[in-house]
Design a protein around this motif. Structure first.
Motif, PDB file in Angstrom:
ATOM      1  N   LEU A  17       0.827  -1.211   0.000  1.00  0.00           N
ATOM      2  CA  LEU A  17       0.000   0.000   0.000  1.00  0.00           C
ATOM      3  C   LEU A  17       0.861   1.260   0.000  1.00  0.00           C
ATOM      4  O   LEU A  17       0.519   2.249  -0.661  1.00  0.00           O
ATOM      5  N   ARG A  18       1.950   1.225   0.721  1.00  0.00           N
ATOM      6  CA  ARG A  18       2.835   2.396   0.765  1.00  0.00           C
ATOM      7  C   ARG A  18       3.486   2.654  -0.589  1.00  0.00           C
ATOM      8  O   ARG A  18       3.567   3.799  -1.039  1.00  0.00           O
ATOM      9  N   ARG A  19       3.939   1.578  -1.237  1.00  0.00           N
ATOM     10  CA  ARG A  19       4.617   1.744  -2.524  1.00  0.00           C
ATOM     11  C   ARG A  19       3.660   2.067  -3.664  1.00  0.00           C
ATOM     12  O   ARG A  19       4.018   2.775  -4.606  1.00  0.00           O
ATOM     13  N   GLU A  20       2.456   1.517  -3.577  1.00  0.00           N
ATOM     14  CA  GLU A  20       1.483   1.690  -4.667  1.00  0.00           C
ATOM     15  C   GLU A  20       0.418   2.719  -4.317  1.00  0.00           C
ATOM     16  O   GLU A  20      -0.687   2.670  -4.864  1.00  0.00           O
ATOM     17  N   HIS A  21       0.727   3.672  -3.437  1.00  0.00           N
ATOM     18  CA  HIS A  21      -0.290   4.601  -2.948  1.00  0.00           C
ATOM     19  C   HIS A  21      -0.897   5.473  -4.050  1.00  0.00           C
ATOM     20  O   HIS A  21      -1.993   6.007  -3.893  1.00  0.00           O
ATOM     21  N   LYS A  22      -0.202   5.605  -5.162  1.00  0.00           N
ATOM     22  CA  LYS A  22      -0.727   6.415  -6.264  1.00  0.00           C
ATOM     23  C   LYS A  22      -1.622   5.618  -7.208  1.00  0.00           C
ATOM     24  O   LYS A  22      -2.304   6.205  -8.050  1.00  0.00           O
ATOM     25  N   ALA A  23      -1.613   4.293  -7.080  1.00  0.00           N
ATOM     26  CA  ALA A  23      -2.432   3.461  -7.967  1.00  0.00           C
ATOM     27  C   ALA A  23      -3.915   3.625  -7.640  1.00  0.00           C
ATOM     28  O   ALA A  23      -4.301   3.867  -6.495  1.00  0.00           O
ATOM     29  N   ARG A  24      -4.724   3.450  -8.667  1.00  0.00           N
ATOM     30  CA  ARG A  24      -6.168   3.654  -8.496  1.00  0.00           C
ATOM     31  C   ARG A  24      -6.763   2.657  -7.515  1.00  0.00           C
ATOM     32  O   ARG A  24      -7.597   3.029  -6.681  1.00  0.00           O
ATOM     33  N   TRP A  25      -6.348   1.387  -7.587  1.00  0.00           N
ATOM     34  CA  TRP A  25      -6.931   0.368  -6.721  1.00  0.00           C
ATOM     35  C   TRP A  25      -6.611   0.628  -5.252  1.00  0.00           C
ATOM     36  O   TRP A  25      -7.423   0.320  -4.377  1.00  0.00           O
ATOM     37  N   VAL A  26      -5.448   1.228  -4.982  1.00  0.00           N
ATOM     38  CA  VAL A  26      -5.100   1.567  -3.594  1.00  0.00           C
ATOM     39  C   VAL A  26      -5.963   2.721  -3.101  1.00  0.00           C
ATOM     40  O   VAL A  26      -6.449   2.701  -1.962  1.00  0.00           O
ATOM     41  N   ARG A  27      -6.162   3.720  -3.952  1.00  0.00           N
ATOM     42  CA  ARG A  27      -7.013   4.847  -3.568  1.00  0.00           C
ATOM     43  C   ARG A  27      -8.440   4.386  -3.278  1.00  0.00           C
ATOM     44  O   ARG A  27      -9.088   4.883  -2.349  1.00  0.00           O
ATOM     45  N   GLU A  28      -8.915   3.417  -4.063  1.00  0.00           N
ATOM     46  CA  GLU A  28     -10.262   2.897  -3.828  1.00  0.00           C
ATOM     47  C   GLU A  28     -10.354   2.186  -2.477  1.00  0.00           C
ATOM     48  O   GLU A  28     -11.353   2.312  -1.768  1.00  0.00           O
ATOM     49  N   ILE A  29      -9.313   1.428  -2.144  1.00  0.00           N
ATOM     50  CA  ILE A  29      -9.287   0.728  -0.862  1.00  0.00           C
ATOM     51  C   ILE A  29      -9.274   1.733   0.293  1.00  0.00           C
ATOM     52  O   ILE A  29     -10.002   1.588   1.285  1.00  0.00           O
ATOM     53  N   LEU A  30      -8.451   2.763   0.170  1.00  0.00           N
ATOM     54  CA  LEU A  30      -8.356   3.764   1.218  1.00  0.00           C
ATOM     55  C   LEU A  30      -9.658   4.539   1.370  1.00  0.00           C
ATOM     56  O   LEU A  30     -10.054   4.903   2.483  1.00  0.00           O
ATOM     57  N   GLU A  31     -10.335   4.783   0.247  1.00  0.00           N
ATOM     58  CA  GLU A  31     -11.618   5.493   0.311  1.00  0.00           C
ATOM     59  C   GLU A  31     -12.701   4.646   1.006  1.00  0.00           C
ATOM     60  O   GLU A  31     -13.505   5.165   1.764  1.00  0.00           O
ATOM     61  N   LYS A  32     -12.679   3.341   0.764  1.00  0.00           N
ATOM     62  CA  LYS A  32     -13.642   2.456   1.397  1.00  0.00           C
ATOM     63  C   LYS A  32     -13.403   2.340   2.899  1.00  0.00           C
ATOM     64  O   LYS A  32     -14.355   2.212   3.679  1.00  0.00           O
ATOM     65  N   SER A  33     -12.133   2.345   3.282  1.00  0.00           N
ATOM     66  CA  SER A  33     -11.806   2.191   4.702  1.00  0.00           C
ATOM     67  C   SER A  33     -11.927   3.494   5.474  1.00  0.00           C
ATOM     68  O   SER A  33     -11.889   3.491   6.701  1.00  0.00           O
ATOM     69  N   ALA A  34     -12.029   4.617   4.762  1.00  0.00           N
ATOM     70  CA  ALA A  34     -12.115   5.933   5.418  1.00  0.00           C
ATOM     71  C   ALA A  34     -13.474   6.138   6.088  1.00  0.00           C
ATOM     72  O   ALA A  34     -14.478   5.594   5.659  1.00  0.00           O
TER      73      ALA A  34
END
Length: 247
Positions: free
Chosen positions: A230-247
């Motif tokens: 997650l730290r390395r791929e934080h700019k990827a779309r799928w990571v942003r989607e995961i972070l948005e769901k967990s927010a």
């Protein structure tokens, strides 16, 4: 089929998804095996006829020592995969596994020293097995320090991979040191070709503890790798989607 899996394993997104499904199973297995192994080994296993109850430290010492060596071999494999196939997750695995291996080596050395005092009359002896295990700890420290000292991620990945591969020569030295040299340390508890040296009621709980340690290692490694991905791929779309769901 195997090559398809291999290429999928190189995908951070696929790894994150499949590891999330494995975590509950690994957690249940590790906790169950650890509880069974600890209770069986510390309560129900019979005393050793020479060492008495002091031998029970093997239920921590032996699994830690086995895992410390296995973890370093994994680092070497990850280093080869990272250098040859340039797989991102290989470097992630190497980075995340090194601290776990260092802790297991430290636990093996400390518990071995505690065991050595009543058994051999000394906490430490510079024999081949103990010295080679200490070298293994320094190799882990070296990999961790090298990673922290190099700011460029690609350069750090190559340097740590090379160090892990070169250092793997110490593993057979650890394993066969009791056969090659005259040491205080006893021979291996488990071997592929020979019957275990201890009674079944002693080595069965030890086997359960070894499996528990491997389960806990896998669980810890996956959790650390997921965070690093997650730290390395934080700019990827799928990571942003995961972070948005967990927010």
């Amino acid at each position: 089929m195997s090559w398809t899996f291999f290429h999928k394993l190189g995908s951070p997104k696929w790894f994150y998804e499949i590891s999330g499904k494995l975590l509950p199973w690994l957690t249940a297995f590790s906790v169950l095996a650890l509880v069974i192994g600890v209770v069986w080994g510390l309560v129900f296993a019979p005393q050793d006829y020479q060492q008495g109850n002091s031998f029970r430290i093997i239920y921590i010492h032996v699994p830690a020592a086995i895992l410390a060596q296995s973890c370093y071999m994994m680092l070497a494999v990850a280093g080869i995969v990272g250098l040859v196939w340039r797989m991102k997750l290989a470097d992630v695995a190497l980075q995340c596994a090194a601290p776990i291996g260092a802790w297991m080596t430290f636990v093996a050395l400390i518990t071995g020293s505690i065991w050595g005092k009543p058994t051999w009359g000394t906490y430490w002896e510079w024999d081949a097995r103990l010295t080679s295990m200490l070298i293994l700890l320094f190799l882990y420290f070296g990999i961790i320090a090298l990673r922290m000292a190099i700011s460029n991620r690609d350069t750090a990945a190559k340097a740590t991979a090379v160090m892990a591969i070169v250092g793997v020569v110490n593993i057979p030295i650890i394993k066969y040191s009791v056969d090659w040299w005259n040491t205080l340390h006893q021979p291996a508890t488990f071997t592929v070709t020979e019957k275990p040296a201890m009674p079944v009621e002693m080595w069965l709980p030890l086997l359960v503890m070894v499996l528990a340690f491997y389960g806990l290692f896998a669980l810890n490694l996956l959790l650390r790798m997921r965070l690093e991905v997650l730290r390395r791929e934080h700019k990827a779309r799928w990571v942003r989607e995961i972070l948005e769901k967990s927010a």
